[in-house]
Design a protein around this motif. Sequence first.
Motif, PDB file in Angstrom:
ATOM      1  N   SER A 187     -40.785  25.677  30.277  1.00  0.00           N
ATOM      2  CA  SER A 187     -39.312  25.624  30.284  1.00  0.00           C
ATOM      3  C   SER A 187     -38.498  24.617  31.290  1.00  0.00           C
ATOM      4  CB  SER A 187     -38.700  27.170  30.048  1.00  0.00           C
ATOM      5  OG  SER A 187     -38.750  27.513  31.514  1.00  0.00           O
ATOM      6  N   GLY A 188     -39.140  24.539  32.302  1.00  0.00           N
ATOM      7  CA  GLY A 188     -38.102  23.645  33.459  1.00  0.00           C
ATOM      8  C   GLY A 188     -37.607  24.513  34.289  1.00  0.00           C
ATOM      9  N   ILE A 189     -37.567  25.860  34.106  1.00  0.00           N
ATOM     10  CA  ILE A 189     -36.689  26.671  35.052  1.00  0.00           C
ATOM     11  C   ILE A 189     -37.371  26.825  36.459  1.00  0.00           C
ATOM     12  CG2 ILE A 189     -37.901  28.761  34.311  1.00  0.00           C
ATOM     13  CD1 ILE A 189     -35.060  30.200  34.290  1.00  0.00           C
ATOM     14  N   VAL A 190     -38.842  26.431  36.509  1.00  0.00           N
ATOM     15  CA  VAL A 190     -39.542  26.636  37.711  1.00  0.00           C
ATOM     16  C   VAL A 190     -39.909  25.219  38.157  1.00  0.00           C
ATOM     17  CG1 VAL A 190     -41.449  27.477  38.970  1.00  0.00           C
ATOM     18  CG2 VAL A 190     -40.355  29.013  37.367  1.00  0.00           C
ATOM     19  N   GLN A 191     -39.693  24.600  39.407  1.00  0.00           N
ATOM     20  CA  GLN A 191     -40.029  23.541  40.036  1.00  0.00           C
ATOM     21  C   GLN A 191     -40.730  23.597  41.262  1.00  0.00           C
ATOM     22  OE1 GLN A 191     -36.933  20.306  39.469  1.00  0.00           O
ATOM     23  NE2 GLN A 191     -36.296  21.225  37.492  1.00  0.00           N
ATOM     24  N   ALA A 192     -41.702  22.605  41.681  1.00  0.00           N
ATOM     25  CA  ALA A 192     -42.349  22.713  42.799  1.00  0.00           C
ATOM     26  C   ALA A 192     -42.803  21.187  43.059  1.00  0.00           C
ATOM     27  CB  ALA A 192     -43.312  23.857  42.985  1.00  0.00           C
ATOM     28  N   THR A 193     -43.126  20.846  44.236  1.00  0.00           N
ATOM     29  CA  THR A 193     -43.588  19.788  44.850  1.00  0.00           C
ATOM     30  C   THR A 193     -44.803  19.943  45.574  1.00  0.00           C
ATOM     31  OG1 THR A 193     -41.611  18.654  44.648  1.00  0.00           O
ATOM     32  CG2 THR A 193     -43.397  17.115  45.549  1.00  0.00           C
ATOM     33  N   PRO A 194     -46.136  20.366  45.082  1.00  0.00           N
ATOM     34  CA  PRO A 194     -47.264  20.435  45.921  1.00  0.00           C
ATOM     35  C   PRO A 194     -47.526  19.233  46.702  1.00  0.00           C
ATOM     36  CG  PRO A 194     -47.792  20.277  43.513  1.00  0.00           C
ATOM     37  CD  PRO A 194     -46.369  20.251  43.557  1.00  0.00           C
ATOM     38  N   ARG A 195     -48.054  19.411  48.037  1.00  0.00           N
ATOM     39  CA  ARG A 195     -48.469  18.715  48.767  1.00  0.00           C
ATOM     40  C   ARG A 195     -49.837  18.006  48.237  1.00  0.00           C
ATOM     41  NH1 ARG A 195     -49.327  21.406  54.220  1.00  0.00           N
ATOM     42  NH2 ARG A 195     -50.357  19.427  54.816  1.00  0.00           N
ATOM     43  N   ASP A 196     -50.654  18.870  47.791  1.00  0.00           N
ATOM     44  CA  ASP A 196     -52.032  18.358  47.086  1.00  0.00           C
ATOM     45  C   ASP A 196     -52.203  19.096  45.669  1.00  0.00           C
ATOM     46  OD1 ASP A 196     -52.819  16.705  49.237  1.00  0.00           O
ATOM     47  OD2 ASP A 196     -52.882  18.658  50.389  1.00  0.00           O
ATOM     48  N   VAL A 197     -52.677  18.549  44.899  1.00  0.00           N
ATOM     49  CA  VAL A 197     -53.092  18.949  43.607  1.00  0.00           C
ATOM     50  C   VAL A 197     -54.595  18.603  43.146  1.00  0.00           C
ATOM     51  CG1 VAL A 197     -52.615  19.125  41.120  1.00  0.00           C
ATOM     52  CG2 VAL A 197     -50.663  18.759  42.583  1.00  0.00           C
ATOM     53  N   TYR A 198     -55.454  19.886  43.035  1.00  0.00           N
ATOM     54  CA  TYR A 198     -56.770  19.536  42.767  1.00  0.00           C
ATOM     55  C   TYR A 198     -57.089  19.831  41.404  1.00  0.00           C
ATOM     56  CZ  TYR A 198     -57.545  19.264  47.846  1.00  0.00           C
ATOM     57  OH  TYR A 198     -57.354  19.337  49.426  1.00  0.00           O
ATOM     58  N   TYR A 199     -58.114  19.172  40.930  1.00  0.00           N
ATOM     59  CA  TYR A 199     -58.736  19.155  39.597  1.00  0.00           C
ATOM     60  C   TYR A 199     -60.283  19.473  39.983  1.00  0.00           C
ATOM     61  CZ  TYR A 199     -54.272  17.450  37.763  1.00  0.00           C
ATOM     62  OH  TYR A 199     -52.717  17.619  37.415  1.00  0.00           O
ATOM     63  N   PRO A 200     -60.523  20.433  40.212  1.00  0.00           N
ATOM     64  CA  PRO A 200     -62.191  20.838  40.406  1.00  0.00           C
ATOM     65  C   PRO A 200     -62.770  20.824  39.108  1.00  0.00           C
ATOM     66  CG  PRO A 200     -60.877  22.866  40.718  1.00  0.00           C
ATOM     67  CD  PRO A 200     -59.959  21.632  40.544  1.00  0.00           C
ATOM     68  N   GLU A 201     -64.019  20.330  39.416  1.00  0.00           N
ATOM     69  CA  GLU A 201     -64.913  20.308  38.258  1.00  0.00           C
ATOM     70  C   GLU A 201     -66.245  21.277  38.146  1.00  0.00           C
ATOM     71  OE1 GLU A 201     -65.675  16.126  36.467  1.00  0.00           O
ATOM     72  OE2 GLU A 201     -64.723  15.435  38.460  1.00  0.00           O
ATOM     73  N   SER A 202     -66.318  21.980  39.498  1.00  0.00           N
ATOM     74  CA  SER A 202     -67.181  23.187  39.596  1.00  0.00           C
ATOM     75  C   SER A 202     -66.869  24.262  40.189  1.00  0.00           C
ATOM     76  CB  SER A 202     -68.505  22.508  40.129  1.00  0.00           C
ATOM     77  OG  SER A 202     -68.195  22.103  41.568  1.00  0.00           O
ATOM     78  N   ILE A 203     -67.625  25.363  40.347  1.00  0.00           N
ATOM     79  CA  ILE A 203     -67.337  26.586  40.992  1.00  0.00           C
ATOM     80  C   ILE A 203     -67.578  26.235  42.658  1.00  0.00           C
ATOM     81  CG2 ILE A 203     -67.930  28.966  41.546  1.00  0.00           C
ATOM     82  CD1 ILE A 203     -68.943  29.166  38.624  1.00  0.00           C
ATOM     83  N   GLU A 204     -68.504  25.432  42.912  1.00  0.00           N
ATOM     84  CA  GLU A 204     -68.724  25.210  44.226  1.00  0.00           C
ATOM     85  C   GLU A 204     -67.599  24.178  44.774  1.00  0.00           C
ATOM     86  OE1 GLU A 204     -72.590  25.938  42.106  1.00  0.00           O
ATOM     87  OE2 GLU A 204     -70.660  24.508  41.604  1.00  0.00           O
ATOM     88  N   ARG A 205     -66.988  23.600  44.109  1.00  0.00           N
ATOM     89  CA  ARG A 205     -65.827  22.675  44.460  1.00  0.00           C
ATOM     90  C   ARG A 205     -64.646  23.647  44.628  1.00  0.00           C
ATOM     91  NH1 ARG A 205     -63.604  19.702  47.680  1.00  0.00           N
ATOM     92  NH2 ARG A 205     -61.992  18.431  47.135  1.00  0.00           N
ATOM     93  N   ILE A 206     -64.556  24.549  43.865  1.00  0.00           N
ATOM     94  CA  ILE A 206     -63.264  25.566  44.045  1.00  0.00           C
ATOM     95  C   ILE A 206     -63.416  26.211  45.296  1.00  0.00           C
ATOM     96  CG2 ILE A 206     -62.157  27.602  42.902  1.00  0.00           C
ATOM     97  CD1 ILE A 206     -62.463  26.349  40.285  1.00  0.00           C
ATOM     98  N   ALA A 207     -64.576  26.781  45.420  1.00  0.00           N
ATOM     99  CA  ALA A 207     -64.970  27.354  46.802  1.00  0.00           C
ATOM    100  C   ALA A 207     -64.831  26.881  48.042  1.00  0.00           C
ATOM    101  CB  ALA A 207     -66.321  27.990  46.656  1.00  0.00           C
ATOM    102  N   GLU A 208     -65.031  25.374  47.910  1.00  0.00           N
ATOM    103  CA  GLU A 208     -64.913  24.432  49.120  1.00  0.00           C
ATOM    104  C   GLU A 208     -63.185  24.381  49.489  1.00  0.00           C
ATOM    105  OE1 GLU A 208     -66.751  20.644  48.045  1.00  0.00           O
ATOM    106  OE2 GLU A 208     -68.723  21.604  48.305  1.00  0.00           O
ATOM    107  N   ILE A 209     -62.497  24.207  48.279  1.00  0.00           N
ATOM    108  CA  ILE A 209     -61.217  24.041  48.415  1.00  0.00           C
ATOM    109  C   ILE A 209     -60.524  25.395  49.083  1.00  0.00           C
ATOM    110  CG2 ILE A 209     -58.894  23.747  47.074  1.00  0.00           C
ATOM    111  CD1 ILE A 209     -60.540  22.030  45.180  1.00  0.00           C
ATOM    112  N   VAL A 210     -60.950  26.524  48.764  1.00  0.00           N
ATOM    113  CA  VAL A 210     -60.408  27.785  49.148  1.00  0.00           C
ATOM    114  C   VAL A 210     -60.846  27.971  50.337  1.00  0.00           C
ATOM    115  CG1 VAL A 210     -60.526  30.354  48.936  1.00  0.00           C
ATOM    116  CG2 VAL A 210     -60.415  28.836  46.618  1.00  0.00           C
TER     117      VAL A 210
END
Length: 435
Positions: A12-35
């Motif tokens: 709706s556009g009511i919420v906005q943010a500017t994240p420093r980093d945006v990740y698009y992980p392709e595996s569970i292992e990559r998500i665990a590394e980011i966390v």
Amino acid sequence: MMKSGRKWRNWSGIVQATPRDVYYPESIERIAEIVEKCRREGRRIRVVGSGHSFTAIAASDDVLVSLDLLQGIVSVDANAGTVTVWAGTKLKLLGELLHAEGFAQENLGDIDVQSIAGAISTGTHGTGIAFGTLATQVVGMTVVAGTGEVVSCTEASHPELFKALQVSIGSLGIIVQITLRLRPSYKLRYESSRVPLTDCLKRLPELKAQHRNFEFYWFPYAEPCQLKMMNETDEPISPNRKLRDYINDVVMENALFGALSGLTRRFPALSPTVSRMCAAAATVTRKVEMSHRIYATTRLVRFNEMEYNIPADAMADVIREMRETIAREKYRVHFPIECRYVQGDDIWLSPAYGRDSAYIAVHMYRGMPHEQYFADMERIFLRYGGRPHWGKLHTLEAARLSTAYPMWEKFGWIRDEMDPDGILLNGYLRRVFGR
């Protein structure tokens, strides 16, 4: 894959943010590394599906993780009637993938753009007194906790964690895989009609009992309301529906309504007139289609929304009080109010916890002031024991929420175990949990 410095907005556009980093992980292992990296560095992390929540549940000015590259079916167990899917899978895609395997979900909501993880985590629901929220269809989950640990759980293996995870508002970890209970593919006959609201309210017990899926829309300042009923059928799929559906769904319910909404935003005093026009023109139709193709409606006109769960038996009384308040305060609103039913459940943070429920949703066209209208409607909902839909606007914080959910404190204990450093909490969730 990582992108940085781009502004993010919800639908709706009511919420906005500017994240420093945006990740698009392709595996569970990559998500665990980011966390694990975020935990070491003391950074905050949020996950986004389709951005269809109206609250700031997914907003992050630090790290944002998108699950868009984690979509599709992982495995199907035809004997057990279950499927394991990637958490980022959009509901529209999932419906087609399941149908190709001869299966379907037992119930769905009227929007299919959300990711499956986002839908279950916020308590998203359809309608029908025999059906719970989408989260009640979940029988297993794999999640990356705020510690970086990968945990797979079912109700049998981790009974308390499972009940907390089913509706967790994304606060226990990043859900990466979900196992759903399915049923064989089926067809639904959809019928809509117009009746006076007073007649609808008198007939609610009959209407909700006689139809598999029943909901109704009523329009401020208008007497007609639109009934929508769906029932299983063996009838053939309706032929030659494409042009008719395009005219009804896209031209009438979106393009024309969008034009009227734009006019109303420019001239708010027209709201009652536009509402009555829309009520008089509400679609009356009948069609048969596969279930996953008939639940969802096309939503091109953007709006902001508040939705509350109340006890099922309170539906008529709440609507009468809402109607009186809208007429008295003369709110400039033309969007219809959506009314549905959901079976109670035992999921700790489900708004339907422990009670058969009615859901009432109020909307305001994007760009028109909604605050006072929503605040007055919220006060009515709360007088009847209301609990907010987690993906919709509300003003409640931890003190009030903790009294509405019997398992609130126990959920907090699980949350502290799964995310001891609070890396999954943004400003909105800190207010919700009082952290």
